[in-house]
Design a protein around this motif. Structure first.
Motif, PDB file in Angstrom:
ATOM      1  N   ALA A  36      -2.434 -17.587  -5.959  1.00 54.57           N
ATOM      2  CA  ALA A  36      -1.367 -17.168  -6.859  1.00 54.57           C
ATOM      3  C   ALA A  36      -1.473 -15.693  -7.174  1.00 54.57           C
ATOM      4  O   ALA A  36      -2.551 -15.092  -7.124  1.00 54.57           O
ATOM      5  CB  ALA A  36      -1.437 -17.977  -8.156  1.00 54.57           C
ATOM      6  N   CYS A  37      -0.325 -15.111  -7.494  1.00 50.68           N
ATOM      7  CA  CYS A  37      -0.266 -13.713  -7.918  1.00 50.68           C
ATOM      8  C   CYS A  37      -1.018 -13.583  -9.240  1.00 50.68           C
ATOM      9  O   CYS A  37      -0.752 -14.310 -10.194  1.00 50.68           O
ATOM     10  CB  CYS A  37       1.189 -13.285  -8.087  1.00 50.68           C
ATOM     11  SG  CYS A  37       1.399 -11.701  -8.926  1.00 50.68           S
ATOM     12  N   ALA A  38      -1.958 -12.636  -9.289  1.00 43.65           N
ATOM     13  CA  ALA A  38      -2.756 -12.481 -10.503  1.00 43.65           C
ATOM     14  C   ALA A  38      -1.912 -11.972 -11.660  1.00 43.65           C
ATOM     15  O   ALA A  38      -2.257 -12.180 -12.819  1.00 43.65           O
ATOM     16  CB  ALA A  38      -3.921 -11.513 -10.250  1.00 43.65           C
TER      17      ALA A  38
ATOM     18  N   LEU B  71       4.703  -8.173  -1.071  1.00 46.07           N
ATOM     19  CA  LEU B  71       5.138  -8.131  -2.466  1.00 46.07           C
ATOM     20  C   LEU B  71       5.244  -9.532  -3.040  1.00 46.07           C
ATOM     21  O   LEU B  71       5.603 -10.483  -2.324  1.00 46.07           O
ATOM     22  CB  LEU B  71       6.503  -7.441  -2.540  1.00 46.07           C
ATOM     23  CG  LEU B  71       6.505  -6.023  -1.951  1.00 46.07           C
ATOM     24  CD1 LEU B  71       7.906  -5.615  -1.517  1.00 46.07           C
ATOM     25  CD2 LEU B  71       5.918  -5.031  -2.943  1.00 46.07           C
ATOM     26  N   CYS B  72       4.951  -9.661  -4.311  1.00 44.54           N
ATOM     27  CA  CYS B  72       5.044 -10.964  -4.960  1.00 44.54           C
ATOM     28  C   CYS B  72       6.511 -11.327  -5.185  1.00 44.54           C
ATOM     29  O   CYS B  72       7.233 -10.565  -5.823  1.00 44.54           O
ATOM     30  CB  CYS B  72       4.304 -10.930  -6.297  1.00 44.54           C
ATOM     31  SG  CYS B  72       4.583 -12.424  -7.270  1.00 44.54           S
ATOM     32  N   PRO B  73       6.941 -12.463  -4.672  1.00 42.19           N
ATOM     33  CA  PRO B  73       8.325 -12.879  -4.876  1.00 42.19           C
ATOM     34  C   PRO B  73       8.617 -13.188  -6.343  1.00 42.19           C
ATOM     35  O   PRO B  73       9.779 -13.201  -6.762  1.00 42.19           O
ATOM     36  CB  PRO B  73       8.460 -14.156  -4.034  1.00 42.19           C
ATOM     37  CG  PRO B  73       7.306 -14.124  -3.087  1.00 42.19           C
ATOM     38  CD  PRO B  73       6.205 -13.416  -3.822  1.00 42.19           C
ATOM     39  N   GLY B  74       7.560 -13.400  -7.119  1.00 42.42           N
ATOM     40  CA  GLY B  74       7.768 -13.719  -8.528  1.00 42.42           C
ATOM     41  C   GLY B  74       8.011 -12.490  -9.376  1.00 42.42           C
ATOM     42  O   GLY B  74       8.921 -12.476 -10.204  1.00 42.42           O
ATOM     43  N   CYS B  75       7.207 -11.453  -9.163  1.00 48.03           N
ATOM     44  CA  CYS B  75       7.276 -10.307 -10.082  1.00 48.03           C
ATOM     45  C   CYS B  75       7.413  -8.973  -9.376  1.00 48.03           C
ATOM     46  O   CYS B  75       7.554  -7.940 -10.015  1.00 48.03           O
ATOM     47  CB  CYS B  75       6.040 -10.286 -10.985  1.00 48.03           C
ATOM     48  SG  CYS B  75       4.497  -9.947 -10.097  1.00 48.03           S
ATOM     49  N   GLY B  76       7.342  -8.981  -8.074  1.00 49.91           N
ATOM     50  CA  GLY B  76       7.473  -7.716  -7.344  1.00 49.91           C
ATOM     51  C   GLY B  76       6.185  -6.927  -7.264  1.00 49.91           C
ATOM     52  O   GLY B  76       6.185  -5.803  -6.771  1.00 49.91           O
TER      53      GLY B  76
HETATM   54 ZN   LIG Z   1       3.640 -11.851  -9.230  1.00 53.86          ZN
END
Ligand SMILES: [Zn+2]
Lengths: 609, 91, 706
Positions: B19-21, B65-70
């Motif tokens: 997961a994105c930290a 890049l994180c698709p959730g937050c960029g």
């Molecule tokens: Zn993220």
């Protein structure tokens, strides 16, 4: 072993090396040895395994161990007290022919108890190009003399015939003689001090302390490895030579307390001398491994034990004789350094407690420019431009990379003053400075590299020559870490002021930037070139890699970089999303700019597509 | 985002997912590759960090890049068609 | 000046980081010592306090003493302190256009690793440069260029220079400016012109020109020197002037002489303008003091050691000559100024003893408990075992008589903490472990002295060892024996080493001209280089009241082999002016010296030789009273014998009974046989088994090795 005696012996072994290094520098007196610290002295056990590595060019610590072992194999039963052996064959142990190893057995009461070994980059080796770096060499036979092992000193007496033969094959033999004498002197000092140590503490206790020192390193290193997560990390280095692109691929696997470096998939060997041999690759990844993973552990054979290497035969990282290797130290070895630095850093940054030890790549290109010709006093002058030792630091996970801050494999290099170079070569610097926007952007920015330009000045022959063996002009070699960008690539320009003058244009004699130069700036990267008349050579070195997301960098740091001239306003806005006006951060505009940049990111396609 | 760190930007979350930290966006199961599940901005390295980025046109900067937050999760310097570098951390 | 203030006393005061020492003496009287705590940032208070202590010992008040003082000599750490605490002026830099980053780039990694220990160097990821004293934003480039011959290639752009000055003064708000151009040491015209412009535009700004403060090649080091001087310049100037004023106010009418890092004194007015000159002047004074003591005792080859609370320092005197440091640094900043070479390690009485967290191997220092909380045994709250605690555990210190009985040492606390933190993890008894730590400290010191002697081609066996400082006497019997020195001298003034050194220093002006000439060159050419230096030197000395026999002019020349980097400063035998034979002698002396310094085979005769720098050292010989010799008693030390106890005896590899003596009751001529301990009010001298300690006519203790 009692810890007190152990502590004293350990400290004293380091002093033995330090003392030998000082001797080496003193006797040699050459600029590359004294300024660039392009040297190494280490101690080895009776079987040739590394006992204590000194702080020098770190590629050499393990390669000199191979040199000891090769001498042991070759001269088995014929190794006498006071002998000194020379080897510089890259297919035996050396990195390239210019880096000569002198290895010497240390005897106590007739018994061989240890070895000392040292290296310097000698003034000349008789290769096709003065100084050794030979872009046009196509095999090892054109790269100067190369010995897999020869006895230079026998029972304390110089073998005059051997020395004369070697000196007969090089340019400026008196300088090479001095280089060799400096290494002999260093080995002598190492031997005397080592024997004194044995006489004070006894052969047996010293031997046990040495064994314990190696075991201790192994124990500590394995413990460290166990503290790090298991995994497999990949890195890739490209380098471009004359239209050819080489690749070094590395997969580093850590399982428990063992590490494997696997170079499978790397390019086949090149017909240019940028290849490196098996032992050079082996030394190549130890150069960053020692300071990154073993900063508090004695550098010796114990660190080698948990490690395995796979390097495909006939590849750029394990070339087959007689492939040329004269540029290995600035070629494939450097890529091995960089690739290993990246994999090790990824492993460190996967650990909460070790993340602070991780770093993006420092000075990935290790550009080298050699000059040769007559200087203003009509002396023959051969030498490297020491700006390469200026380097550029990679960003840490907690701090910026250091602008013009050096490199990892040679922790204590330094560059010469402009005044020193202008006094020894017939050149004049137009400018020399840290180059803005060369350090890789990131939460922590990579260190900027250096840029400088030279014209000839007072040359009795109207100019001199230089060798450019540049890779890292097409690709960025200083990889970023954790989202940080790689550093900017190198650039070399031949500025044709002579042609501009002939075309009737006024040549600006004092430009302080590339843009301010009059003549056409031709991009060059490989070969031997003249620096004549009013022509200029412009060099821009690569920057260090960045760490983390540039949008996360504190705006105040970006502002400070702008004020110090280290980052341009354009990059501040486009990469960092920081808008400044009148010496202050425009908070609102910055917030909006960063939001817009983030939204643009979210509009990019999925990687799988 | 809590979880077990596996790189400067990624963690393993309580569901054993990478997961994105920064935002917790899940990028696939632990122990596997994750880059395919990220967004990718692939553009010439030339000019990417300013004027000194005079890299050859064919050299690409890959930004994962994180698709959730960029958030910028990782970068690569690559030639078109070269596979993504794969890092696997076993925690 | 030889006449001085008309009084009979000479007063020397040395301001160190912790203590300020005073020494005073007059013809026919014993040397008096005074000690007080240093009082940063107003160091003068501590100076007067230390003088008061010394004055009190002869029953005088400070004012009365000063009224009777002929000469006041002073050394101070004020400039070092300004750098260490970063309390200097907001400084700007004007450089050659295109070379503005010279200072901040520090020749690449050099500024990042220089001054680090082995452990630091091996850990590059954790290293950084010291923040620059002048950041890039306060540096301005100005168009101008001089070449390697000193020829002007590009004239100074005065308009640009004015603009740069205004920008730095008005916009950046600097209070001090350094000016450093390329090759200015060959041609200082542009720097001098910019200096004039600064005084014209901003007369209140403190200015340092690199060509004035450090006229030597190497733009990074020269620039750094100019910047340090500008940064600390006003503080140094104000300090010296205010001390001078203070002394005048208390009735002192003589000159104030200020110690320099090269071991010579400068009159206050001149010293005030050269802040960098005062750097490390305390250790330099210590070496000068050693040389003086050596002359009294007819020893020319000396290893001068000083061990205090935090560091062990060592300098070497060979044939009466002192070596200058090659690459001096203050904190982590490079500078170039003649400075006596003194190397050090972080090993002193307050050094903390600890086990390496990774390997469990014991070590000493460099961390220090300082004076507060200090060693555990002081009972001031120290919780980390220190070397002083170790000394107590091995029996060298007497809990009851420490510092003349002013502090009672808590031996039990020291044993408890040491046993828990060091001995138990090592699986040893407290005594065993303490002996082990003692041996480690002695070995580290041996290694350091090795570095400054053997590694420079000197054999310690040819040297006498001087043991200064509060802690040196505890260890010198062991490391001195391992080095095999001729003998050890623990001077009477051991605890006020630097102040004692000040007493023996002369006024010394150093001049140099950088110019490259082939060696040999005609004598006339060399004499022509010296002519303007000689004129300046004579004028300066005359203005200070020195002429004729009270002056000495020493010529020396830096020579090197072609294409080699090592330069060796070679004395001109017999001084100047030179003759052609003298030049030949100089070249021969250089060759001999080179081989001695850099080892057999290092001299590279195939290459040409060059002279690169011409130096003149102009001395004004300060007249001072002679120290009196005391009459010698017989050898029997029995009256000073105060007991017996167990101490660590190296030869026994453990504890053994030893005789204990009181220094105050020893008479000149007495000889004590080791193993023995001599307690002085300030320090302790351990005489190992097989050694003997004799008090000489100056109350120094001479330890003879077996
Ligand atoms: Zn993220």
């Amino acid at each position: 072993m009692d810890p007190i005696t152990f502590s004293i012996i350990r400290h004293r072994l380091f002093r033995v090396i330090d003392e030998a290094v000082i001797t080496l520098k003193h006797v040699s007196g050459s600029a590359i040895t004294n300024e660039g610290h392009d040297l190494m002295v280490s101690l080895y056990r009776a079987d040739g395994s590394l006992l204590m590595g000194g702080v020098g060019f770190l590629h050499h610590l393990t390669s000199a161990a191979e040199a000891c072992k090769a001498v042991i194999r070759r001269f088995e039963g014929d190794i006498g007290e006071g002998d000194v052996f020379l080897t510089n064959c890259p297919y035996t142990a050396a990195l390239h022919t210019s880096d000569i190893y002198l290895v010497a057995p240390i005897h106590h009461e007739g018994r061989l108890v240890a070895w000392s070994a040292c290296f310097v980059h000698v003034y000349d080796i008789g290769a096709m190009v003065p100084g050794g770096f030979s872009p046009e060499s196509r095999d090892i036979f054109t790269e100067g003399f190369s010995s897999p092992g020869i006895r230079l000193v026998e029972g304390g007496t110089m073998r005059r015939d051997v020395m004369d033969t070697l000196l007969n094959m090089v340019r400026a033999p008196e300088m090479v003689a001095l280089d060799l004498s400096s290494m002999i002197a260093a080995n002598n000092v190492a031997r005397e001090r080592m024997v004194a140590l044995i006489e004070k503490y006894g052969a047996d206790p010293v031997d046990r302390a040495c064994a314990a020192l190696v075991d201790q390193s192994e124990t500590l290193f394995r413990k460290r490895l166990r503290e790090l997560p298991d995994g497999r990390w990949e890195s890739r280095q490209y380098f471009d030579i004359e239209g050819e692109t080489c690749k070094v691929l590395l997969a580093m696997t850590k399982e428990g307390d063992a590490l494997t470096f696997d170079f499978t998939g790397s390019s086949p060997q090149s017909h240019h001398g940028i290849n490196c041999t098996y032992w050079a690759s082996w030394g190549g990844f130890f150069a960053p491994l020692f300071p990154l993973l073993c900063y508090d552990i004695t550098w010796n054979d114990g660190v080698l034990r948990p490690i395995r290497m796979i390097a495909p035969e006939g590849s750029v990282v394990n070339c087959t004789r007689p492939a040329p290797v004269s540029l290995a130290t600035v070629g494939a070895i450097q890529s091995v350094n960089n690739a290993a630095c990246t994999c090790i850093a990824k492993m460190l940054s996967a650990s909460e407690s070790y993340a602070k030890e991780a770093t993006a790549v420092w000075h990935g290109s290790h550009f080298a420019i050699f000059m040769f010709g007559l200087n203003q006093r009509r002396q023959e002058a051969i030498g490297i431009l020491t700006e390469t030792f200026g380097g550029a630091g990679g960003a840490r996970t907690w701090a910026d990379g250091i602008d013009v801050g050096g490199e990892i494999p040679n922790p204590i290099g330094r560059m010469a003053n402009v005044e020193t170079t202008e006094a020894t070569f017939p050149v004049r610097y137009l400018f020399r400075r840290a180059t803005p926007d060369t350090g890789g952007p990131g939460r922590w920015r990579g260190g900027n590299g250096i840029e400088f330009a030279l014209v000839q000045h007072d040359s009795p022959e109207g100019g001199i020559n230089y060798v450019v063996s540049g890779k890292g002009t097409e690709f960025s070699m200083s990889e970023g870490l954790g989202g940080g960008y790689a550093g900017a690539p190198c650039a070399y320009r031949w500025v044709h002021n002579n042609a501009a003058r002939e075309a009737g244009r006024n040549v600006n004699p004092y430009p302080t930037s590339l843009d301010a130069m009059t003549g056409e700036a031709e991009t060059i990267s490989w070969g031997v070139f003249p620096l004549k008349g009013e022509d200029a050579l412009y060099v821009r070195s690569d920057g260090g890699g960045g760490f983390g997301d540039p949008l996360e960098r504190e705006p105040a740091r970006v502002l400070a970089d702008i004020e110090a001239g280290m980052v341009s306003e354009g990059v501040a806005a486009s990469v960092y999303g920081v808008v400044t006006a009148a010496g202050a951060v425009d908070e609102t505009a910055t917030r909006e700019r960063r939001k817009a940049l983030r939204e643009a990111r979210l509009a990019t396609p999925m990687a799988a597509e | 985002m809590s979880g077990t760190r596996i790189s400067a930007t990624l963690v393993i979350d309580e569901n054993r997912a990478i997961a994105c930290a920064a935002c917790g966006y899940a990028l696939g199961p632990a122990g596997g590759p994750w880059k395919d599940a990220a967004r990718l901005d692939e553009r010439p390295m030339q000019g990417a960090g300013g004027a000194p980025y005079s890299n050859a046109e064919r050299v690409l900067l890959r930004r994962f890049l994180c698709p959730g937050c960029g958030a910028l999760l990782d970068t690569e310097c690559a030639l078109a068609g070269d596979p993504f570098l794969t890092d696997i951390v076993k925690v | 000046m030889s006449a001085g203030g008309g009084g009979r006393y000479v007063v020397a005061t040395d301001v160190g980081g912790t203590c300020t020492d005073a020494v005073l003496f007059a013809a026919g009287e014993p040397v008096r010592l005074g000690k007080a705590l240093s009082t940063p940032p107003d160091f003068a208070d501590g100076v007067l306090a230390a003088v008061a202590v010394a004055a009190d010992s002869i029953g005088l008040g400070t004012d009365a003493l000063l009224a009777e003082t002929a000469l006041f000599v002073h050394g101070s750490t004020v400039v070092d302190n300004t750098l260490l605490t970063r309390s200097g002026a907001k400084t700007g830099l004007i450089a050659t256009e295109g070379f503005e980053d010279t200072l901040t780039m520090t020749r690449g990694a050099y500024g990042r690793w220089a001054g680090l220990t082995e452990d630091g160097i091996k850990h590059p990821v954790a290293t950084d440069r010291a923040p620059p004293l002048v950041p890039g934003a306060r540096t301005r480039g100005v168009p101008e260029r001089v070449d390697y011959k000193g020829a002007v290639l590009r004239p100074l752009d005065e308009d640009a220079a004015r603009e740069a000055i205004r920008a730095l003064v008005d916009d950046a708000g600097v209070d001090a400016l350094a000016v450093a151009f390329l090759w200015s040491f060959y041609n200082d015209g542009h720097e001098r012109r910019v200096g004039e412009l600064i005084r014209e535009i901003a007369p209140s700004v403190y200015v340092t020109l690199s060509s004035e403060i450090a006229p030597v090649p190497g733009e990074y080091e020269r620039t750094s020197t100019a910047v340090i001087n500008a940064y600390a310049g006003r503080i140094a100037r104000d300090y010296v002037t205010s001390l001078q004023g203070l002394l005048r106010g208390r009735g002192y009418g003589g000159p104030l002489l200020v110690m320099q890092g090269y071991g010579g004194l400068l009159p206050a007015d001149e010293a005030a303008g050269r802040a960098v000159g005062m750097l490390e002047c305390g250790p330099a004074a210590g070496v000068i003091g050693s040389r003086h003591l050596g002359r009294l005792m007819e020893d020319e080859d000396i290893i001068a050691c000083d061990m205090g609370g935090t560091t062990f320092k060592v300098g070497v005197i060979q044939g009466g000559a002192i070596d200058y440091a090659r690459e001096p640094m203050v904190d982590r900043y490079h500078y170039v100024a003649p400075k006596i070479e003194v190397v050090s390690i972080g090993a002193g009485g307050g050094s903390i003893v600890a086990l390496d967290p990774a390997s469990g191997v014991p070590g000493v220092g460099p961390a220090s408990a300082g004076a507060r909380p200090g060693p555990v045994c002081y009972g001031l709250g120290g919780e980390e075992p220190t070397l002083t605690d170790v000394m107590l555990l091995v029996g060298y210190m007497d809990p009851g008589t420490f510092l003349g009985g002013t502090i009672t040492l808590d031996a039990e606390a020291a044993r408890r903490v040491f046993a828990e933190k060091i001995a138990a993890p090592l699986g040893m008894s407290a005594e065993e472990a303490a002996i082990g730590i003692y041996r480690i400290a002695a070995a580290q010191i041996t290694d350091l002295i090795h570095e400054i002697t053997v590694e420079r081609g000197l054999d310690p066996r040819d040297f006498v060892l001087h043991a200064f400082g509060g802690s040196c006497g505890l260890l010198c019997g062991v490391f001195g024996a391992e080095l095999g020195v001729k003998r050890i001298v623990v001077p009477y003034t051991a605890s006020v080493n630097a102040a004692f050194g000040l007493l023996s220093a002369d006024i010394v002006h150093e001049y140099s001209v950088t110019k490259t000439l082939p060696a040999p060159s005609p004598a006339d050419e060399i004499n022509a280089i010296y002519a303007p230096m000689l004129e300046r030197a004579r004028d300066q000395l005359a203005a200070e009241g020195f002429a004729g026999d009270a002056t000495a002019l020493d010529w020396s020349v830096d020579l090197r082999y072609g294409r080699q980097v090592h330069e060796v400063t070679t004395q001109v035998a017999g001084g100047g002016p030179m003759t052609d034979d003298g030049v030949a002698r100089l070249v021969a002396d250089f060759e001999a010296l080179y081989e001695r310094k850099f080892g057999k085979g290092s001299a590279y005769r195939a290459a040409s030789m060059e002279m690169t720098m011409f130096r003149l050292s102009a001395r004004g010989l300060v007249e001072r009273p002679r120290i009196e010799r005391a009459a010698l008693a017989d050898a029997d030390p029995a009256p000073a014998h105060i007991g017996r106890r167990e101490i660590f005896v190296e030869a026994a590899q453990g504890l053994a009974p030893a005789d204990i003596y009181d220094f105050e009751r020893l008479a000149p001529g007495n000889v004590v046989a080791g193993p023995a301990v001599i307690h002085t009010p300030i320090t302790t001298i351990v005489v190992q088994a097989g050694q003997s300690g004799r008090m000489d006519a100056y109350r120094n203790v001479i330890v003879e090795l077996d």
